[in-house]
Motif scaffolding. Structure first.
Motif, mmCIF file in Angstrom:
data_model
loop_
_atom_site.group_PDB
_atom_site.id
_atom_site.type_symbol
_atom_site.label_atom_id
_atom_site.label_comp_id
_atom_site.label_asym_id
_atom_site.label_seq_id
_atom_site.Cartn_x
_atom_site.Cartn_y
_atom_site.Cartn_z
ATOM 1 N N GLY A 116 0.768 -1.236 0.000
ATOM 2 C CA GLY A 116 0.000 0.000 0.000
ATOM 3 C C GLY A 116 0.799 1.286 0.000
ATOM 4 N N GLU A 117 2.108 1.200 -0.173
ATOM 5 C CA GLU A 117 2.944 2.401 -0.210
ATOM 6 C C GLU A 117 2.978 2.964 -1.627
ATOM 7 O OE1 GLU A 117 6.195 0.900 3.157
ATOM 8 O OE2 GLU A 117 6.558 0.572 1.010
ATOM 9 N N GLU A 118 3.008 4.282 -1.730
ATOM 10 C CA GLU A 118 3.046 4.925 -3.039
ATOM 11 C C GLU A 118 4.458 4.914 -3.609
ATOM 12 O OE1 GLU A 118 0.499 8.526 -4.357
ATOM 13 O OE2 GLU A 118 2.462 9.364 -3.864
ATOM 14 N N VAL A 119 4.564 4.515 -4.854
ATOM 15 C CA VAL A 119 5.849 4.472 -5.559
ATOM 16 C C VAL A 119 5.701 5.334 -6.806
ATOM 17 C CG1 VAL A 119 7.514 3.014 -6.748
ATOM 18 C CG2 VAL A 119 6.318 2.138 -4.722
ATOM 19 N N ASP A 120 6.644 6.241 -7.019
ATOM 20 C CA ASP A 120 6.538 7.104 -8.197
ATOM 21 C C ASP A 120 7.682 6.837 -9.172
ATOM 22 O OD1 ASP A 120 8.684 9.472 -7.976
ATOM 23 O OD2 ASP A 120 7.957 9.005 -5.964
ATOM 24 N N SER A 121 7.404 7.098 -10.432
ATOM 25 C CA SER A 121 8.358 6.789 -11.490
ATOM 26 C C SER A 121 9.640 7.601 -11.383
ATOM 27 C CB SER A 121 7.709 7.015 -12.859
ATOM 28 O OG SER A 121 7.144 8.318 -12.952
ATOM 29 N N ALA A 122 9.527 8.853 -10.942
ATOM 30 C CA ALA A 122 10.721 9.693 -10.840
ATOM 31 C C ALA A 122 11.721 9.105 -9.854
ATOM 32 C CB ALA A 122 10.324 11.110 -10.419
ATOM 33 N N SER A 123 11.231 8.593 -8.725
ATOM 34 C CA SER A 123 12.124 7.992 -7.728
ATOM 35 C C SER A 123 12.779 6.725 -8.267
ATOM 36 C CB SER A 123 11.341 7.662 -6.458
ATOM 37 O OG SER A 123 10.832 8.828 -5.860
#
Length: 214
Positions: free
Chosen positions: A59-66
């Motif tokens: 349920g943690e948010e993962v973003d493409s930039a990171s």
């Protein structure tokens, strides 16, 4: 080096020989209709990949930039843990995960299944790479790789106990094509495999060869 194609073909052969025609017929018919899939809207080599923010299995948010900050990125889409061909493809990538890591590439799987399903997939195959939920296929839609399955398949899915509305959190009856993309650190798409026929999958070794040419 173990190829996944023989495993995919073996599953399909078993399906063809052992599944009753009443179930096999609608599945084969829907698969045949994939030849009409409009591939012109699929993201192309040289284009910029849209950014995303997706939830992982816990349920943690993962973003493409990171993710791209760490290096090149490989995204591989799968329909769901219910799909035997997807299980083979995802397991195939896991067998090569040390090679991806050695090349400084982050491998990520993307599916419309909710985190409960992605956690099941991660545990089932002991995955050492993230599996992200693309709710309602919003990200896949931006890439042009979403297929709305025919309504004629719904009774077949019910017979198999595949409750997609529960698994995906929506009743769209849509799934992504099993596409795989290599994105460089600048967010540019360098390679695309997007075969509408879900029985055909890119070999992990082929993706590793893509990376060698970056």
């Amino acid at each position: 080096m173990t190829a996944i194609a023989p495993q995919l073909n073996a599953v399909f052969d078993g399906f063809s020989k052992n599944v009753p025609e009443a179930i096999k017929g609608p599945i084969n018919s829907s698969r045949a209709s994939l030849t009409d899939f409009d591939t012109s809207g699929i993201i192309k080599v040289g284009e910029k990949m849209p950014d995303f923010k997706l939830q992982n299995a816990v349920g943690e948010e993962v973003d493409s930039a990171s993710l791209r900050a760490k290096g090149p990125l490989v995204l591989t889409f799968y329909r769901g843990e219910w799909c035997p061909f997807c299980n083979i493809a995802i397991s195939g990538f896991q067998k090569h995960i040390s090679e991806f890591k050695a090349k400084g590439v982050t491998l990520v799987a993307v599916t419309p299944e909710l985190p409960n399903g992605t956690l099941t997939m991660s545990e089932k195959h002991q995955l050492e790479f993230p599996v992200l939920t693309d709710a309602q296929n919003e990200f896949a839609r931006k890439l042009g790789v979403v297929w709305k399955m025919p309504e004629s398949l719904r009774p077949t899915f019910e017979k198999f106990g595949h409750n997609l509305p529960k698994r995906n959190g929506d009743d769209s009856f849509e799934v992504p094509l099993p596409a795989t993309l290599l994105i460089d650190q600048d967010g540019i798409v360098r390679n695309v495999y997007a075969e509408p026929d879900y029985i055909k999958r890119v070999e992990p070794q082929t993706v590793l060869e893509w990376i060698e040419k970056l």
